[in-house]
Design a protein around this motif. Structure first.
Motif, PDB file in Angstrom:
ATOM      1  N   SER A  90       0.836  -1.196   0.000  1.00 57.97           N
ATOM      2  CA  SER A  90       0.000   0.000   0.000  1.00 57.97           C
ATOM      3  C   SER A  90       0.875   1.253   0.000  1.00 57.97           C
ATOM      4  O   SER A  90       1.945   1.275   0.606  1.00 57.97           O
ATOM      5  N   GLU A  91       0.380   2.295  -0.665  1.00 57.46           N
ATOM      6  CA  GLU A  91       1.073   3.587  -0.633  1.00 57.46           C
ATOM      7  C   GLU A  91       0.827   4.310   0.681  1.00 57.46           C
ATOM      8  O   GLU A  91       1.510   5.256   1.014  1.00 57.46           O
ATOM      9  N   HIS A  92      -0.197   3.888   1.408  1.00 56.47           N
ATOM     10  CA  HIS A  92      -0.589   4.565   2.644  1.00 56.47           C
ATOM     11  C   HIS A  92      -0.570   3.570   3.802  1.00 56.47           C
ATOM     12  O   HIS A  92      -1.612   3.017   4.171  1.00 56.47           O
ATOM     13  N   PRO A  93       0.617   3.348   4.401  1.00 58.94           N
ATOM     14  CA  PRO A  93       0.695   2.373   5.497  1.00 58.94           C
ATOM     15  C   PRO A  93      -0.196   2.772   6.665  1.00 58.94           C
ATOM     16  O   PRO A  93      -0.303   3.955   6.990  1.00 58.94           O
ATOM     17  N   LYS A  94      -0.848   1.779   7.262  1.00 61.38           N
ATOM     18  CA  LYS A  94      -1.711   2.030   8.426  1.00 61.38           C
ATOM     19  C   LYS A  94      -0.854   2.051   9.682  1.00 61.38           C
ATOM     20  O   LYS A  94      -0.140   1.098   9.960  1.00 61.38           O
ATOM     21  N   PHE A  95      -0.940   3.111  10.442  1.00 59.02           N
ATOM     22  CA  PHE A  95      -0.222   3.238  11.711  1.00 59.02           C
ATOM     23  C   PHE A  95       1.253   2.880  11.535  1.00 59.02           C
ATOM     24  O   PHE A  95       1.826   2.162  12.351  1.00 59.02           O
ATOM     25  N   SER A  96       1.857   3.330  10.446  1.00 53.97           N
ATOM     26  CA  SER A  96       3.264   3.102  10.112  1.00 53.97           C
ATOM     27  C   SER A  96       3.585   1.635   9.847  1.00 53.97           C
ATOM     28  O   SER A  96       4.746   1.253   9.819  1.00 53.97           O
ATOM     29  N   ASN A  97       2.585   0.792   9.710  1.00 55.24           N
ATOM     30  CA  ASN A  97       2.818  -0.613   9.367  1.00 55.24           C
ATOM     31  C   ASN A  97       2.542  -0.816   7.892  1.00 55.24           C
ATOM     32  O   ASN A  97       1.488  -0.437   7.401  1.00 55.24           O
ATOM     33  N   GLN A  98       3.491  -1.461   7.219  1.00 53.59           N
ATOM     34  CA  GLN A  98       3.300  -1.757   5.802  1.00 53.59           C
ATOM     35  C   GLN A  98       2.220  -2.826   5.658  1.00 53.59           C
ATOM     36  O   GLN A  98       2.218  -3.802   6.397  1.00 53.59           O
ATOM     37  N   HIS A  99       1.299  -2.616   4.726  1.00 56.46           N
ATOM     38  CA  HIS A  99       0.312  -3.655   4.444  1.00 56.46           C
ATOM     39  C   HIS A  99       0.107  -3.734   2.939  1.00 56.46           C
ATOM     40  O   HIS A  99       0.588  -2.892   2.196  1.00 56.46           O
ATOM     41  N   SER A 100      -0.587  -4.763   2.531  1.00 54.04           N
ATOM     42  CA  SER A 100      -0.753  -5.009   1.101  1.00 54.04           C
ATOM     43  C   SER A 100      -2.189  -4.816   0.665  1.00 54.04           C
ATOM     44  O   SER A 100      -3.113  -4.938   1.467  1.00 54.04           O
ATOM     45  N   THR A 101      -2.328  -4.518  -0.620  1.00 48.77           N
ATOM     46  CA  THR A 101      -3.651  -4.403  -1.224  1.00 48.77           C
ATOM     47  C   THR A 101      -3.708  -5.362  -2.414  1.00 48.77           C
ATOM     48  O   THR A 101      -2.677  -5.714  -2.994  1.00 48.77           O
ATOM     49  N   LEU A 102      -4.920  -5.767  -2.760  1.00 46.39           N
ATOM     50  CA  LEU A 102      -5.130  -6.681  -3.872  1.00 46.39           C
ATOM     51  C   LEU A 102      -5.353  -5.875  -5.142  1.00 46.39           C
ATOM     52  O   LEU A 102      -6.213  -4.996  -5.181  1.00 46.39           O
ATOM     53  N   LEU A 103      -4.571  -6.177  -6.175  1.00 45.81           N
ATOM     54  CA  LEU A 103      -4.715  -5.515  -7.475  1.00 45.81           C
ATOM     55  C   LEU A 103      -5.670  -6.350  -8.324  1.00 45.81           C
ATOM     56  O   LEU A 103      -5.468  -7.551  -8.504  1.00 45.81           O
ATOM     57  N   VAL A 104      -6.727  -5.685  -8.816  1.00 41.33           N
ATOM     58  CA  VAL A 104      -7.753  -6.359  -9.604  1.00 41.33           C
ATOM     59  C   VAL A 104      -7.887  -5.654 -10.946  1.00 41.33           C
ATOM     60  O   VAL A 104      -7.907  -4.421 -11.003  1.00 41.33           O
ATOM     61  N   LYS A 105      -8.005  -6.446 -12.018  1.00 41.11           N
ATOM     62  CA  LYS A 105      -8.186  -5.876 -13.356  1.00 41.11           C
ATOM     63  C   LYS A 105      -9.649  -6.041 -13.767  1.00 41.11           C
ATOM     64  O   LYS A 105     -10.203  -7.148 -13.722  1.00 41.11           O
ATOM     65  N   VAL A 106     -10.277  -4.925 -14.156  1.00 39.32           N
ATOM     66  CA  VAL A 106     -11.642  -4.924 -14.674  1.00 39.32           C
ATOM     67  C   VAL A 106     -11.578  -4.236 -16.032  1.00 39.32           C
ATOM     68  O   VAL A 106     -11.268  -3.047 -16.102  1.00 39.32           O
ATOM     69  N   ASP A 107     -11.824  -4.977 -17.085  1.00 35.49           N
ATOM     70  CA  ASP A 107     -11.720  -4.461 -18.448  1.00 35.49           C
ATOM     71  C   ASP A 107     -10.297  -3.923 -18.647  1.00 35.49           C
ATOM     72  O   ASP A 107      -9.342  -4.677 -18.514  1.00 35.49           O
ATOM     73  N   HIS A 108     -10.126  -2.629 -18.943  1.00 34.84           N
ATOM     74  CA  HIS A 108      -8.791  -2.054 -19.139  1.00 34.84           C
ATOM     75  C   HIS A 108      -8.342  -1.232 -17.929  1.00 34.84           C
ATOM     76  O   HIS A 108      -7.445  -0.398 -18.044  1.00 34.84           O
ATOM     77  N   TYR A 109      -8.989  -1.435 -16.795  1.00 34.71           N
ATOM     78  CA  TYR A 109      -8.726  -0.645 -15.595  1.00 34.71           C
ATOM     79  C   TYR A 109      -8.199  -1.535 -14.475  1.00 34.71           C
ATOM     80  O   TYR A 109      -8.549  -2.711 -14.381  1.00 34.71           O
ATOM     81  N   PHE A 110      -7.385  -0.928 -13.604  1.00 38.11           N
ATOM     82  CA  PHE A 110      -6.859  -1.642 -12.444  1.00 38.11           C
ATOM     83  C   PHE A 110      -7.301  -0.918 -11.171  1.00 38.11           C
ATOM     84  O   PHE A 110      -7.295   0.311 -11.114  1.00 38.11           O
ATOM     85  N   PHE A 111      -7.675  -1.714 -10.157  1.00 43.71           N
ATOM     86  CA  PHE A 111      -8.141  -1.172  -8.878  1.00 43.71           C
ATOM     87  C   PHE A 111      -7.502  -1.942  -7.739  1.00 43.71           C
ATOM     88  O   PHE A 111      -7.119  -3.104  -7.891  1.00 43.71           O
ATOM     89  N   HIS A 112      -7.432  -1.301  -6.579  1.00 50.32           N
ATOM     90  CA  HIS A 112      -6.951  -1.958  -5.367  1.00 50.32           C
ATOM     91  C   HIS A 112      -8.107  -2.094  -4.389  1.00 50.32           C
ATOM     92  O   HIS A 112      -8.884  -1.148  -4.207  1.00 50.32           O
ATOM     93  N   ILE A 113      -8.199  -3.264  -3.776  1.00 51.71           N
ATOM     94  CA  ILE A 113      -9.167  -3.503  -2.707  1.00 51.71           C
ATOM     95  C   ILE A 113      -8.438  -4.269  -1.597  1.00 51.71           C
ATOM     96  O   ILE A 113      -7.357  -4.821  -1.837  1.00 51.71           O
ATOM     97  N   PRO A 114      -9.020  -4.336  -0.402  1.00 49.91           N
ATOM     98  CA  PRO A 114      -8.373  -5.115   0.664  1.00 49.91           C
ATOM     99  C   PRO A 114      -8.320  -6.598   0.281  1.00 49.91           C
ATOM    100  O   PRO A 114      -9.287  -7.155  -0.228  1.00 49.91           O
TER     101      PRO A 114
END
Length: 158
Positions: free
Chosen positions: A55-79
């Motif tokens: 994630s570009e925005h770590p929670k409480f200074s802890n690094q965490h990950s987001t799931l990258l999803v492709k929908v058509d020609h677009y990419f999104f991040h979700i938990p």
């Protein structure tokens, strides 16, 4: 009813909602409907899980990950889910050079599309009963024990 919404339209609506959520003062609802729509697209095999990103925005200074999803020609991040960590490749840092295609769609139209797709109905908000006073007279509670004055309290002052 959702069958006649194209994947391209859904992707554009998600892009619009996501873009507005990033700058909204209270983005919770926008992120919620984005996540619900993407979950449904994944269940229907209309979206694809690509991998995990830090994630570009770590929670409480802890690094965490987001799931990258492709929908058509677009990419999104979700938990991500716990299973996503077991099944998907971790792609490392988000590639800042990649951008989704620019899309022009109003937020209200995008929400309408997503609401229809996820079959979401806004809850009726019950407004508290408000007392209506004449515009000619605004009552003041200064020096009064009850309003409007009853005959009994009016007689005491005479």
């Amino acid at each position: 009813m959702k069958q006649n919404i194209s994947i391209g339209e859904l992707a554009k609506a998600l892009y619009t909602i996501n873009r507005h959520a990033k700058t909204a003062p209270e983005p919770q609802h926008l992120y919620f409907i984005k996540k619900e729509a993407i979950k449904r697209l994944l269940q229907e095999d209309k979206a694809k899980k690509v991998g995990l990103h830090f994630s570009e925005h770590p929670k409480f200074s802890n690094q965490h990950s987001t799931l990258l999803v492709k929908v058509d020609h677009y990419f999104f991040h979700i938990p991500p889910s716990k299973e996503d960590f077991k099944e998907l490749e971790h792609l490392g840092k988000i590639d800042q050079s990649y951008r989704n295609p620019q899309t022009k769609m109003s937020l209200s139209y995008a929400k309408k599309i997503i609401y229809q797709y996820i079959d979401w109905k806004p809850k009726k908000q019950s407004s508290p009963k408000q007392r209506h006073y004449s515009s000619y007279f605004t009552p003041s509670s200064l020096g009064k024990m009850e309003w409007p004055p009853t005959k009994k309290s009016f007689e005491r002052k005479s």
